[in-house]
Write a protein that holds these residues in place. Sequence first.
Motif, PDB file in Angstrom:
ATOM      1  N   LEU A 129      10.993  15.633  55.177  1.00 33.22           N
ATOM      2  CA  LEU A 129      11.372  16.765  54.530  1.00 33.22           C
ATOM      3  C   LEU A 129       9.783  17.309  54.114  1.00 33.22           C
ATOM      4  CD1 LEU A 129      13.553  18.131  52.541  1.00 33.22           C
ATOM      5  CD2 LEU A 129      12.443  16.341  50.829  1.00 33.22           C
ATOM      6  N   VAL A 130      10.185  18.783  54.228  1.00 33.89           N
ATOM      7  CA  VAL A 130       9.109  19.569  53.678  1.00 33.89           C
ATOM      8  C   VAL A 130       9.461  20.303  52.635  1.00 33.89           C
ATOM      9  CG1 VAL A 130       7.387  21.391  54.625  1.00 33.89           C
ATOM     10  CG2 VAL A 130       8.562  19.820  56.144  1.00 33.89           C
ATOM     11  N   THR A 131       8.796  20.110  51.401  1.00 32.60           N
ATOM     12  CA  THR A 131       9.159  20.605  50.106  1.00 32.60           C
ATOM     13  C   THR A 131       8.108  20.840  49.314  1.00 32.60           C
ATOM     14  OG1 THR A 131      10.546  20.557  48.258  1.00 32.60           O
ATOM     15  CG2 THR A 131       9.777  18.450  49.158  1.00 32.60           C
ATOM     16  N   HIS A 132       7.810  21.888  48.541  1.00 32.67           N
ATOM     17  CA  HIS A 132       6.664  22.043  47.787  1.00 32.67           C
ATOM     18  C   HIS A 132       6.522  20.935  46.819  1.00 32.67           C
ATOM     19  CE1 HIS A 132       3.255  24.052  45.530  1.00 32.67           C
ATOM     20  NE2 HIS A 132       3.888  23.741  44.477  1.00 32.67           N
ATOM     21  N   GLY A 133       7.609  20.395  46.001  1.00 31.20           N
ATOM     22  CA  GLY A 133       7.374  19.211  45.420  1.00 31.20           C
ATOM     23  C   GLY A 133       7.424  19.427  43.854  1.00 31.20           C
ATOM     24  N   ASP A 134       7.488  20.567  43.477  1.00 32.82           N
ATOM     25  CA  ASP A 134       7.617  21.007  41.755  1.00 32.82           C
ATOM     26  C   ASP A 134       9.013  20.213  41.365  1.00 32.82           C
ATOM     27  OD1 ASP A 134       9.196  23.680  41.435  1.00 32.82           O
ATOM     28  OD2 ASP A 134       8.552  23.250  43.470  1.00 32.82           O
ATOM     29  N   GLN A 135       9.949  19.937  42.205  1.00 26.71           N
ATOM     30  CA  GLN A 135      11.210  19.390  41.554  1.00 26.71           C
ATOM     31  C   GLN A 135      11.136  18.185  41.019  1.00 26.71           C
ATOM     32  OE1 GLN A 135      10.521  19.845  44.908  1.00 26.71           O
ATOM     33  NE2 GLN A 135      11.541  18.796  46.204  1.00 26.71           N
ATOM     34  N   PHE A 136      10.205  17.620  41.390  1.00 29.53           N
ATOM     35  CA  PHE A 136       9.867  15.973  40.626  1.00 29.53           C
ATOM     36  C   PHE A 136       9.431  16.222  39.246  1.00 29.53           C
ATOM     37  CE2 PHE A 136       8.909  15.226  45.464  1.00 29.53           C
ATOM     38  CZ  PHE A 136      10.255  14.782  45.534  1.00 29.53           C
ATOM     39  N   ASP A 137       8.920  17.343  38.874  1.00 29.33           N
ATOM     40  CA  ASP A 137       8.435  17.325  37.683  1.00 29.33           C
ATOM     41  C   ASP A 137       9.464  17.124  36.495  1.00 29.33           C
ATOM     42  OD1 ASP A 137       6.084  18.267  38.608  1.00 29.33           O
ATOM     43  OD2 ASP A 137       6.178  20.249  38.031  1.00 29.33           O
ATOM     44  N   SER A 138      10.781  17.445  36.798  1.00 32.52           N
ATOM     45  CA  SER A 138      11.951  17.195  35.647  1.00 32.52           C
ATOM     46  C   SER A 138      11.680  15.820  35.467  1.00 32.52           C
ATOM     47  CB  SER A 138      12.864  17.729  36.077  1.00 32.52           C
ATOM     48  OG  SER A 138      13.557  17.389  37.337  1.00 32.52           O
ATOM     49  N   GLU A 139      11.756  14.790  36.434  1.00 30.91           N
ATOM     50  CA  GLU A 139      11.788  13.642  36.260  1.00 30.91           C
ATOM     51  C   GLU A 139      10.787  12.943  35.819  1.00 30.91           C
ATOM     52  OE1 GLU A 139      13.765  11.473  39.730  1.00 30.91           O
ATOM     53  OE2 GLU A 139      14.126  13.404  40.645  1.00 30.91           O
ATOM     54  N   LEU A 140       9.488  13.578  35.949  1.00 35.58           N
ATOM     55  CA  LEU A 140       8.136  13.117  35.415  1.00 35.58           C
ATOM     56  C   LEU A 140       8.016  13.377  33.959  1.00 35.58           C
ATOM     57  CD1 LEU A 140       5.944  13.418  38.750  1.00 35.58           C
ATOM     58  CD2 LEU A 140       6.788  11.387  37.432  1.00 35.58           C
ATOM     59  N   LYS A 141       9.028  14.232  33.545  1.00 36.59           N
ATOM     60  CA  LYS A 141       9.036  14.967  32.032  1.00 36.59           C
ATOM     61  C   LYS A 141       7.750  15.636  31.866  1.00 36.59           C
ATOM     62  CE  LYS A 141      11.811  11.232  30.138  1.00 36.59           C
ATOM     63  NZ  LYS A 141      12.097  10.690  31.494  1.00 36.59           N
TER      64      LYS A 141
END
Length: 270
Positions: A129-141
């Motif tokens: 999967l190639v993705t920027h990764g900012d979508q994980f910010d919400s889970e990391l609060k």
Amino acid sequence: MSSVELGSTNHHASPNLHGSSAFISDLHLGTAGCRAERLLDFLEHLNVEQLYLVGDVIDLERMQQSVHWPESHTRVLQRLFRMTALGTEVIYIPGNHDARIRAFAGTTFKGIKIRMNAIHTTQSGKRLLVTHGDQFDSELKIGSLKEKIGSAAYQWLVSFDVGVNRVRARFGYEDVSIASAMKLRIKSAQQYIARYEALALSHAKRRGLDGIVCGHIHKPAIIESDDVIYYNDGDWVEHCSVLLEAADGTLANHQWPSQSPVTESAKQVA
């Protein structure tokens, strides 16, 4: 979980970079922190079939406050357009700093394909999967006052690096990244990076993929856990790094202009 860290930089002559695919992110064009001249030199030596731009290419977010756009930034874009004309498939996956471009996902602009994310199949058959990764910010609060203060301090250090390196260049010294050094000495930053990497690995595993390629946190790395691999291609503010896929499907991080490959760390993480 085994980890791989980026090797050190030197400034020896740089031959052409050949490979199957390359992944770069966090260019931050439009800001003073972008190492545009070095990036342009890298792109002129790069020879791959596919180039993934994994987010934060043009820093539209920072440009709302102030714009730094010398000719070298225009030349970087011109070079990317030229690469598509010469046959390189360029896939642009916007990040949080260029999130407005996500509205154009599914379209093509001057040969550059804009996508929300992508599944890349390596020459050895692995699906990533190639993705920027900012979508994980919400889970990391992400977004607390403490984190906002930390982000502002980091941006100040990046700006400070620019001034320091201008002076060092006049005396023939190599660039340094005080921002990177400070970030890796702060315990909360180290904890955030470790949580981010673990979350990205878990996300790829849940989707039944062999790995994930992202950027966002400006920390080049290759980490393997439970037969799933996390790749972070780094950035062009602190590390000037690229994740390059060789003809046999193996991937490694390199710094430019040294092309220093990653060296495996003895550190083992459970």
